[in-house]
Design an enzyme around this catalytic site. Structure first.
Site: not given
Length: 658
Positions: A266, A270, A416, A636
């Site tokens: 993350e 991000r 994914d 992503t």
């Protein structure tokens, strides 16, 4: 169902279960660190006490023998007689004997002087008050901090920026489309302004309670995740005052030296992705500097027997008890990693360790430091040596043994973005990373053969392979795959571009149906295809919508490649539903049950809503010259990074590495 507070709550591999503020804090990792620190404190104090007490002992014969023994170890012994009793000592004879004797005496005198000086310093320190000792400790700490800041502020090597295309503009000619685009911009302003007012500096916002919010993916830290995540969206929308507010906060407040255990995945997508994107769009060096500082903090996560990184790492470089009485300095160690407790016997997760390539290659490009590139290429090489059941990659891999965990394969949560980054590694390399394209083609063929099915009602969906059989369930997260198939159509194996473009369109239609079959026209977290039930969530725990972007992402990619008006129509339907049901006075909130006509809000404005959902909606109603896909590749978290064209060098802008 696993307790919500133990799960990473967003991103693109694990469906979050937290439908509101966390019910209890996640303190376990912090307690472990505290316990270790206390033990080290006690041990260091004991050693210091013993060492100090030793010097207050009277000058006994034992003490003298200790001194002589120390000197004998450090100084070669000169023996003038032939009958030396000690056959193991170092003997010097001949014409140089006198010179060596003088040298020996000088060394002995120096050792005695240094030894006496050390004794006096130790005695003086032990005579000082507690306050004086603490002041010295603080001075030493400040020195360490200053040295650290000097290192962090060290300028990075100059890198020739690529000729960046399409970082602004995209104004549509059609007035109706222009109004829709302006509406999306107004929604972004509403989300940002309320975060600015009620959650500034916190990771996310609780728009109903109107206060800051965070989840365990960020540990206990407040690092302004929404600020970093939203920067590039603000920039491309032309909200430059808001962008500058975010930049100022990052420059003055964003500190990664926090004692906090964070998700490597993350934080990478991000923070590093967001900072790199902001750097490329604006050219402001502070974003590049912060991205590199954070990346260095993540590197200890790769210290595993296989090189597969841990899921979490502590960002803090912790100062231990000062050993000034012995060395006059402080000792320290970097953060330690670990995996999520629920992840298949301590395994790392495919979508987490497989979603680092884009950001890490750009880090090597910008810094000239190949360590980042080598880390992700090692992961790729390791995976290619492993057996893959049915050509599929299981979601769990043990970083200690290098063996797969349970055989669960998914293009939704847990798997994914691994597949997404195989394709995007090829695109980002200006289509020169042929190895990545081959691995991607092999994976897509296996997915199509084993996971993609058509329901009785004619809806194409992507199931999950579990325990030796196909589970006919598709997650909202897997809806990104429609865009992935469209994006990878050009250059696909056996000239199947048309086939994959059509497959992407079929996935988009299925995901649109999952929205259209709810009361609120917003999609559930996952939906099934069992018997008469198609594209509908069955379990209550799967009926929520947390402002996710994947369906709108697929609409945008298909609009770019086909210009079929249905994708703008479907995107506008979703935007109106978000505006009607998710907008509250303090921002935007997720919904707990999209099948209920009287929705209950979860009171969380996710950072990815500003980073992804609103960005994709804005791009959907913009012209194609804004961030054209032959020049930009989106990570992503929807952070655009430039294609590394050969004209600008493929790997590094630093001539020393080129």
């Amino acid at each position: 169902m696993t307790a919500p507070a133990l799960l990473p709550l967003s991103g693109r591999r694990i469906p979050p279960l937290n439908l509101g503020p966390p019910s209890f804090p996640h303190h376990r990792a912090t307690l472990r660190l505290s316990e270790k620190f206390i033990l080290l404190l006690i041990l260091s104090a004991f050693i210091t006490l013993c060492f100090g007490a030793f010097f207050f002992l009277p000058d006994s014969s034992k003490h003298k023998r200790f001194d002589l023994g120390l000197e004998d170890v450090l100084i070669p012994h000169v023996d003038s007689g032939k009958g030396a009793k000690n056959s193991g000592v170092f003997l010097i004879h001949g014409p140089d004997e006198h010179r060596h004797r003088e040298e020996e005496e000088r060394l002995r005198n120096k050792i005695r002087a240094d030894h006496e000086k050390a004794l006096e310093e130790a005695k003086e320190k032990l005579k000082k008050s507690k306050e004086e000792i603490q002041a010295e400790i603080q001075t030493e700490k400040n020195k360490v901090v200053r040295e650290k800041k000097m290192k962090e502020n060290k300028s990075l090597p100059p890198v020739p920026l690529a000729n960046l295309v399409g970082i602004s503009g995209g104004d549509p000619e059609d007035n109706n489309v222009k109004k829709k685009r302006e509406k999306i911009k107004e929604m972004m302003k509403h989300a940002w302004d309320n975060y600015r007012a009620y959650g500034w500096g916190h990771n996310e916002l609780r728009p109903i309670a109107r206060k800051g919010h965070s989840t365990n993916i960020f540990g206990s830290s407040q690092m302004g995740a929404t600020i970093v995540d939203a920067l590039d969206t603000l920039y491309i929308m032309g909200l430059h005052d808001e962008f500058r507010d975010g930049q100022n906060w990052i420059e003055n407040n964003l500190d990664f030296s926090v004692n906090s255990e964070v998700s490597v995945f993350e934080v990478n997508i991000r923070f590093i992705g967001g900072l790199l994107s902001a750097y490329y769009l604006s050219g402001e060096e502070i974003f590049k500097t912060k991205a590199v500082q954070l990346a260095e903090k993540l590197l200890p996560a790769f210290n595993t027997p296989t090189g597969i990184p841990w899921a979490m790492v502590n960002l803090k470089r912790i100062l231990l008890l000062p050993d000034v009485f012995i060395t006059g300095s402080f000792s320290s160690f970097s953060g330690v990693g670990r995996n999520w407790g629920w992840a298949s016997a301590g395994s790392s997760i495919l979508a987490e360790f497989g979603t680092l390539h884009m950001e890490f290659v750009h880090l090597s490009y910008l810094t000239g430091n190949l360590v980042y590139y080598n880390k992700v290429m090692h992961i790729r090489k390791l995976l290619q040596k492993m057996d893959r059941p049915n050509g599929l990659y299981p979601n769990y891999l043990n970083p200690r043994t290098g063996r797969w965990g349970q055989y669960h394969t998914s293009v939704g949560g847990l798997g994914d973005s691994f597949y997404e980054y195989l394709l995007k590694a090829w695109l980002m390399s200006d289509k020169t990373d042929h190895e990545a394209r081959k691995i991607d083609d092999d994976a897509i063929e296996a997915i199509e053969k084993h996971l993609i099915k058509k329901s009785r009602g004619g809806l194409v969906f992507i199931g999950e392979w579990k325990n030796g059989h196909l589970e006919k369930k598709m997650g909202h997260l897997a809806c990104f795959a429609g865009g992935m198939f469209a994006l990878g159509a050009d250059g696909s194996r056996k000239d199947k571009a048309g086939h994959y473009l059509e497959l992407g369109a079929e996935i988009a239609r299925t995901c649109h149906e999952s929205y259209d079959r709810t009361a609120l026209k917003l999609g559930p977290e996952s939906f099934k295809f069992d018997g008469a039930v198609e594209a509908v969530a069955v379990r209550q725990a799967e009926k929520y919508y947390i402002l996710r972007p994947e369906v709108i992402e697929t609409y945008w990619y298909l609009w770019r490649f086909t210009h079929d008006p249905r994708y703008r129509q479907w995107g506008w339907e979703a935007a109106l539903a978000i505006e009607k049901h998710c907008r509250v006075r303090g921002g935007f909130s997720g919904i707990k049950d999209v099948y209920s006509s009287t929705p209950t809000h979860d009171d969380v404005q996710q950072s990815f809503f500003l980073a992804e959902t609103l960005k994709y909606l804005y791009l959907l109603f913009s012209n194609d010259d804004l961030l054209p896909l032959d020049h930009w590749v989106f990570n992503t978290e929807a952070h655009p990074l430039p294609v590394l064209h050969l004209a600008n060098t493929t790997l590094s802008g630093n001539p020393a590495v080129r």
